[in-house]
Design an enzyme around this catalytic site. Structure first.
Site, PDB file in Angstrom:
ATOM      1  N   CYS A 235      -7.055   6.700   8.242  1.00 41.99           N
ATOM      2  CA  CYS A 235      -7.602   7.619   9.233  1.00 41.99           C
ATOM      3  C   CYS A 235      -7.592   6.938  10.601  1.00 41.99           C
ATOM      4  CB  CYS A 235      -9.041   8.061   8.955  1.00 41.99           C
ATOM      5  SG  CYS A 235      -9.258   8.851   7.366  1.00 41.99           S
TER       6      CYS A 235
ATOM      7  N   ARG B 185      -1.922   6.645  11.064  1.00 41.94           N
ATOM      8  CA  ARG B 185      -2.924   6.143  10.120  1.00 41.94           C
ATOM      9  C   ARG B 185      -3.321   7.199   9.075  1.00 41.94           C
ATOM     10  NH1 ARG B 185      -5.388   1.612  11.839  1.00 41.94           N
ATOM     11  NH2 ARG B 185      -7.191   2.109  10.572  1.00 41.94           N
TER      12      ARG B 185
ATOM     13  N   TRP C 283      -6.606  10.671   6.556  1.00 46.57           N
ATOM     14  CA  TRP C 283      -5.899  10.389   5.312  1.00 46.57           C
ATOM     15  C   TRP C 283      -6.956  10.569   4.234  1.00 46.57           C
ATOM     16  CZ3 TRP C 283      -6.000   6.908   1.175  1.00 46.57           C
ATOM     17  CH2 TRP C 283      -4.837   6.886   0.391  1.00 46.57           C
TER      18      TRP C 283
ATOM     19  N   ASN D 187     -13.620   6.404   9.599  1.00 46.71           N
ATOM     20  CA  ASN D 187     -12.475   5.832   8.888  1.00 46.71           C
ATOM     21  C   ASN D 187     -13.040   4.855   7.870  1.00 46.71           C
ATOM     22  OD1 ASN D 187     -10.275   3.133   9.917  1.00 46.71           O
ATOM     23  ND2 ASN D 187     -10.116   4.395   8.121  1.00 46.71           N
ATOM     24  N   GLY D 188     -12.657   5.009   6.597  1.00 43.12           N
ATOM     25  CA  GLY D 188     -13.134   4.073   5.582  1.00 43.12           C
ATOM     26  C   GLY D 188     -13.627   4.803   4.350  1.00 43.12           C
TER      27      GLY D 188
ATOM     28  N   GLU E  22      12.504  -3.814  -2.717  1.00 41.64           N
ATOM     29  CA  GLU E  22      12.288  -3.238  -1.392  1.00 41.64           C
ATOM     30  C   GLU E  22      13.163  -1.996  -1.174  1.00 41.64           C
ATOM     31  OE1 GLU E  22      10.318  -3.076   0.848  1.00 41.64           O
ATOM     32  OE2 GLU E  22      11.344  -2.549   2.692  1.00 41.64           O
TER      33      GLU E  22
ATOM     34  N   LYS F 109      11.759   1.773  -0.422  1.00 41.33           N
ATOM     35  CA  LYS F 109      12.157   2.577   0.746  1.00 41.33           C
ATOM     36  C   LYS F 109      12.582   3.965   0.302  1.00 41.33           C
ATOM     37  CE  LYS F 109      10.766   0.925   3.354  1.00 41.33           C
ATOM     38  NZ  LYS F 109      10.114  -0.355   3.323  1.00 41.33           N
TER      39      LYS F 109
ATOM     40  N   GLU G 195       9.519   6.126  -0.962  1.00 39.98           N
ATOM     41  CA  GLU G 195       8.492   6.574  -0.028  1.00 39.98           C
ATOM     42  C   GLU G 195       8.988   7.609   0.972  1.00 39.98           C
ATOM     43  OE1 GLU G 195       6.514   3.599   2.333  1.00 39.98           O
ATOM     44  OE2 GLU G 195       8.330   2.441   2.587  1.00 39.98           O
TER      45      GLU G 195
ATOM     46  N   HIS H 175      16.459  -5.471 -21.839  1.00 43.49           N
ATOM     47  CA  HIS H 175      15.154  -5.539 -22.511  1.00 43.49           C
ATOM     48  C   HIS H 175      14.426  -4.197 -22.464  1.00 43.49           C
ATOM     49  CE1 HIS H 175      15.660  -9.787 -23.057  1.00 43.49           C
ATOM     50  NE2 HIS H 175      16.046  -9.861 -21.797  1.00 43.49           N
TER      51      HIS H 175
ATOM     52  N   LYS I  98       0.406   4.630   7.594  1.00 41.68           N
ATOM     53  CA  LYS I  98       1.001   3.350   7.988  1.00 41.68           C
ATOM     54  C   LYS I  98       0.094   2.169   7.687  1.00 41.68           C
ATOM     55  CE  LYS I  98       4.081   0.803  10.150  1.00 41.68           C
ATOM     56  NZ  LYS I  98       5.270   0.504   9.333  1.00 41.68           N
TER      57      LYS I  98
HETATM   58  O1  M6R Z   1       0.614  -3.639   7.240  1.00 44.14           O
HETATM   59  P1  M6R Z   1       1.017  -4.298   5.959  1.00 44.14           P
HETATM   60  O2  M6R Z   1       2.316  -5.031   6.065  1.00 44.14           O
HETATM   61  O3  M6R Z   1      -0.043  -5.155   5.359  1.00 44.14           O
HETATM   62  O4  M6R Z   1       1.266  -3.086   4.958  1.00 44.14           O
HETATM   63  C1  M6R Z   1       1.550  -3.315   3.617  1.00 44.14           C
HETATM   64  C2  M6R Z   1       2.074  -2.065   2.958  1.00 44.14           C
HETATM   65  O5  M6R Z   1       1.124  -1.043   3.026  1.00 44.14           O
HETATM   66  C3  M6R Z   1       3.372  -1.564   3.598  1.00 44.14           C
HETATM   67  O6  M6R Z   1       4.357  -2.544   3.601  1.00 44.14           O
HETATM   68  C4  M6R Z   1       3.892  -0.321   2.870  1.00 44.14           C
HETATM   69  O7  M6R Z   1       4.300  -0.661   1.582  1.00 44.14           O
HETATM   70  C5  M6R Z   1       5.018   0.319   3.667  1.00 44.14           C
HETATM   71  N1  M6R Z   1       4.811   1.730   3.800  1.00 44.14           N
HETATM   72  C6  M6R Z   1       6.345   0.119   3.046  1.00 44.14           C
HETATM   73  O8  M6R Z   1       7.366   0.691   3.784  1.00 44.14           O
END
Ligand code: M6R
Length: 578
Positions: free
Chosen positions: A2, A27, A69, A94-95, A451, A455, A458, A474, A573
Site C-alpha cells: 500500500c 506499492r 494492496w 499501510n501494513g 529467475e 519473470k 509474474e 527425478h 513492487k
Molecule cells: O525489493 P526487493 O528486492 O527486496 O524485492 C524482493 C521481491 O519482492 C522482488 O524481487 C519480486 O520477486 C519481484 N517482483 C520480481 O520481479
C-alpha cells in the site's frame, strides 16, 4: 505494501495527492482513495487505479490518500482507504495489524460500528476513542495512546477535519516527511513529492510525527520529543517516466547497458574476510543471491548459505562468530528481508546490504551498504536491479578472493543482447498460446532458470517451473509433452555436455526446446526447435546476457497476451508485509 501520501499547506491538496498517488501506486493498486478537508471532509474511493480520479476535484488544502494492496478484506469500495469516522476523522494505513480481531471485538462491545472488513479501520476507531475521551481533544495524544495497543506493522496517517495537521506513526513500514515552503508532505516514498521538495525526514519505528504547514514535530510513543534530522534526497522525475517505451519494464530492460556500467564503477567498502556468508533475500533478489553463492564459493572460496528470507526468519538459524549476513534487496523495504537482518543483528552478526534504494529501511539498519546503481525501478518485475545485484556480487566475490572483477566489455555485450529483441519476439509469437513452460539450467545457469520462470509467471500469468537440468529425471520429466516447451539455458560451459544429454532426453519425449546457446553452436541448433544465439562472451559474463534475453522473452510473451505488464495482477513492487 500500500502507498500512502498526505499534504498540508497553502496549495490545493487534491492535484498534489493525485500525482503523489500515481508515484506510490507501484506499492499496490487494488483500490484507491483520497480525502481532503476544508472544514468538511471530502472523500473519493473506488476499486481500481488512480487514473480514474484524474478528471475529478476535491476542495481543501489538506488531505490524505492511499493506494491499496489488499490484505485483510477483499478488493471492494468499502475496504478502500481512507476510512472515515463521525464525518470528522480520516485515516490511511499501510501494513498489517495482527491483533485487529481482538481489538475489533472490544470496540464493537463499546458500540463502534465498522464499515469495512479491514484491520486498518481498527486504528481509526482506537484513535477516535482516545481523542473523544482524552482531556484536551488532542489528536497527537490520541495516536500516542492508540499505538500502544497495536501489534503488527504499520505506517498510518490520520487527520481531523477541523485541525490543520496530519499525525502519522510508523512501526515496520516506510514513512517519511517531505519539508516544503509553508507546506509539508508525508508519504511511503520520497518519489511521491520529489518535484516539490528534496528535503526529507525519515520517521523511524516507534516514532510519531505531527505535521502542519509550517512545522514538524517528532515524538516517541511516550510523548517525548525527538530531534529531527533532515536529509537531502536525490532524484528526478524523468526517471519515473516511460520516455517513449510502452512499459516501464521495457524501458528498464533497455537501460541495462548504462545501469550495469554505472554499477561496475561502485567502489566496495573494506569488508573483512568472513569464515562463512549467509545470504538472505526474496524473489528475484534471492535468485541473484543464489548465483552469488556459486560465484562467492568459486572465487572467494568462502562457504555460503543461501536462504529465502521468509523462511530464515522463522527458523532457528545457527550463527557463528565470524559470519557475515548479506541482505540483497532492490527496495530495501521487503518485510521478510528486514526481519532476517534484524534477527542476524540480534545475534550480534555483522550485516551487509546490497541495496538499490538509498536511505531505505534496510540500508539504514545494516552495518555496511553497497548501493547498486540501477536507478529507480518502477516496473513490478525486477530487471535492471537484478543485473546490478549480480555485478555487485561478482565484484564482492573477486574482492574477497583478492582479485579485481574486470567485467570487460559487459555493457557492450548487453547492448548486443538487446539487439536480439526481434528474434526473441518472433519466438514469443510462436509460443504465445502455450500455458506451461519449463526452464532448465545447470550450475551458474540454474539461478537464471529460476529467475526466467519467475519473470514469465509474474507478468504473463503463464505457469512456468524451473529446475536444475539434472533433476528432471527425478520427477519433472513426467511433465514433458508437446504442450510444455522447455527453455534450455545451455551456452558452452563446464556442464554443456550434461545439458546436451538432458535436452536429448526431452526431445526423445516429444518436448519442444527453445535453446539459449553460444553463437555458432550448430549441434544445439540441430537438436532444438528454436534457438537464441547469445553474443560471444567470457563464461562468467554469460549469465548476465541470459538474464536480459529471458527478460525480453517474458516481456514479449506478456505483451502479446495483452497483460498489464507494469502492474501485474495481485502483485506490488514493494512487499512490506509478510
Ligand atoms: O525489493 P526487493 O528486492 O527486496 O524485492 C524482493 C521481491 O519482492 C522482488 O524481487 C519480486 O520477486 C519481484 N517482483 C520480481 O520481479
Amino acid at each position: 505494501m500500500c502507498g500512502i501520501i498526505g499534504y498540508v499547506g497553502q496549495r490545493d491538496a487534491y492535484p498534489l495527492l493525485l500525482t503523489g498517488l500515481e508515484r506510490v501506486e507501484y506499492r499496490g493498486y487494488d483500490s484507491v482513495g483520497i480525502c481532503t478537508t476544508d472544514g468538511t471532509l471530502h472523500l473519493l474511493k473506488e476499486v481500481g487505479r488512480v487514473e480514474q480520479f484524474k478528471n475529478k476535484r476535491l476542495p481543501g488544502k489538506q488531505g490524505i490518500a492511499h493506494s491499496r494492496w489488499a490484505t485483510h478484506g477483499g478488493v471492494s469500495q468499502k475496504n478502500a482507504h481512507p476510512f472515515i469516522a463521525h464525518d470528522a476523522f480520516a485515516l490511511v494505513h499501510n501494513g498489517i495489524i495482527e491483533n485487529y480481531l481482538e481489538l475489533k471485538e472490544e470496540l464493537i462491545e463499546k458500540g463502534v460500528v465498522f464499515s469495512s472488513d479491514t484491520d486498518s479501520e481498527v486504528i481509526l476507531h482506537l484513535v477516535v476513542g482516545h481523542y473523544q475521551h482524552g482531556p484536551d481533544k488532542n489528536l497527537l495524544a490520541a495516536v500516542q495512546q492508540a499505538v500502544k495497543q497495536l501489534q503488527g506493522a504499520y505506517a498510518f496517517a490520520v487527520l481531523n477535519k477541523d485541525a490543520e495537521e496530519i499525525v502519522a506513526a510508523r512501526d515496520g513500514c516506510p514513512l517519511l516527511v517531505g519539508i516544503g515552503e509553508r507546506e509539508n508532505f508525508i508519504a511511503s516514498d520520497a518519489t511521491a513529492f520529489i518535484e516539490h521538495t528534496q528535503k526529507v525526514v525519515y520517521v523511524d519505528d516507534f516514532e510519531i510525527v505531527r505535521v502542519t504547514k509550517d512545522a514538524l514535530e517528532l515524538f516517541d510513543h511516550d510523548g517525548a520529543k525527538k530531534n529531527v534530522s533532515i536529509v537531502e534526497v536525490r532524484g528526478n522525475i524523468e526517471v519515473a517516466q516511460k520516455q517513449g517505451h510502452p512499459h516501464f519494464m521495457l524501458k528498464e530492460i533497455m537501460e541495462q547497458p548504462q545501469t550495469i556500467a554505472e554499477t561496475m564503477k561502485v567502489e566496495l567498502p573494506r569488508i573483512g574476510r568472513p569464515k562463512r556468508i549467509l545470504i538472505v533475500a526474496c524473489g528475484t533478489a534471492s535468485y541473484a543471491g543464489l548465483l552469488g553463492k556459486y560465484i562467492l564459493e568459486k572465487f572467494a572460496k568462502i562457504p555460503v548459505v543461501h536462504e529465502t528470507a521468509s523462511e530464515f526468519r522463522y527458523q532457528e538459524p545457527l550463527f557463528y562468530p565470524d559470519d557475515l549476513v548479506i541482505a540483497i534487496t532492490q527496495s530495501g523495504e521487503t518485510a521478510d528481508t528486514l526481519a532476517a537482518i534484524r534477527l542476524a543483528k540480534k545475534h550480534g552478526m555483522k550485516t551487509l546490504g546490497i541495496i538499490n534504494v538509498r536511505e531505505s529501511t534496510i540500508a539504514r539498519e545494516v552495518d555496511q551498504v553497497i548501493y547498486t546503481r540501477a536507478g529507480p525501478e518502477i516496473g513490478v518485475a525486477s530487471t535492471k536491479a537484478f543485473t546490478a545485484q549480480l555485478i555487485v556480487l561478482y565484484k564482492l566475490a573477486f574482492q574477497l578472493g583478492g582479485k579485481k572483477f574486470e567485467g570487460k566489455g559487459i555493457a557492450t555485450l548487453i547492448e548486443e543482447t538487446l539487439k536480439l529483441e526481434d528474434r526473441i519476439k518472433e519466438i514469443a509469437q510462436k509460443y504465445v498460446h502455450n500455458n506451461h513452460f519449463l526452464y532448465i539450467g545447470r550450475n551458474l545457469f540454474y539461478p537464471l532458470a529460476l529467475e526466467g520462470a519467475l519473470k514469465l509467471k509474474e507478468i504473463s500469468y503463464i505457469h512456468a517451473e524451473a529446475y536444475p537440468a539434472g533433476e528432471l529425471k527425478h520427477g519433472p520429466i513426467a511433465l514433458i509433452s508437446e504442450d510444455m516447451p522447455t527453455i534450455a539455458i545451455c551456452p558452452r560451459h563446464e556442464t554443456y555436455e550434461k545439458m546436451f544429454s538432458n535436452i536429448q532426453e526431452i526431445k526423445a519425449r516429444q518436448g519442444k526446446i527453445i535453446a539459449l546457446a553460444s553463437t555458432g553452436d550448430e549441434r544445439m541448433r540441430e537438436i532444438s526447435d528454436d534457438i537464441i544465439y547469445l553474443p560471444k562472451a567470457d563464461g562468467l559474463l554469460t549469465p548476465l546476457l541470459v538474464a536480459v534475453a529471458l527478460q525480453l522473452f517474458a516481456y514479449h510473451l506478456a505483451a502479446l497476451r495483452g497483460c498489464d505488464i507494469d502492474k501485474p495482477r495481485n502483485l506490488a513492487k514493494s512487499v512490506t508485509v509478510e
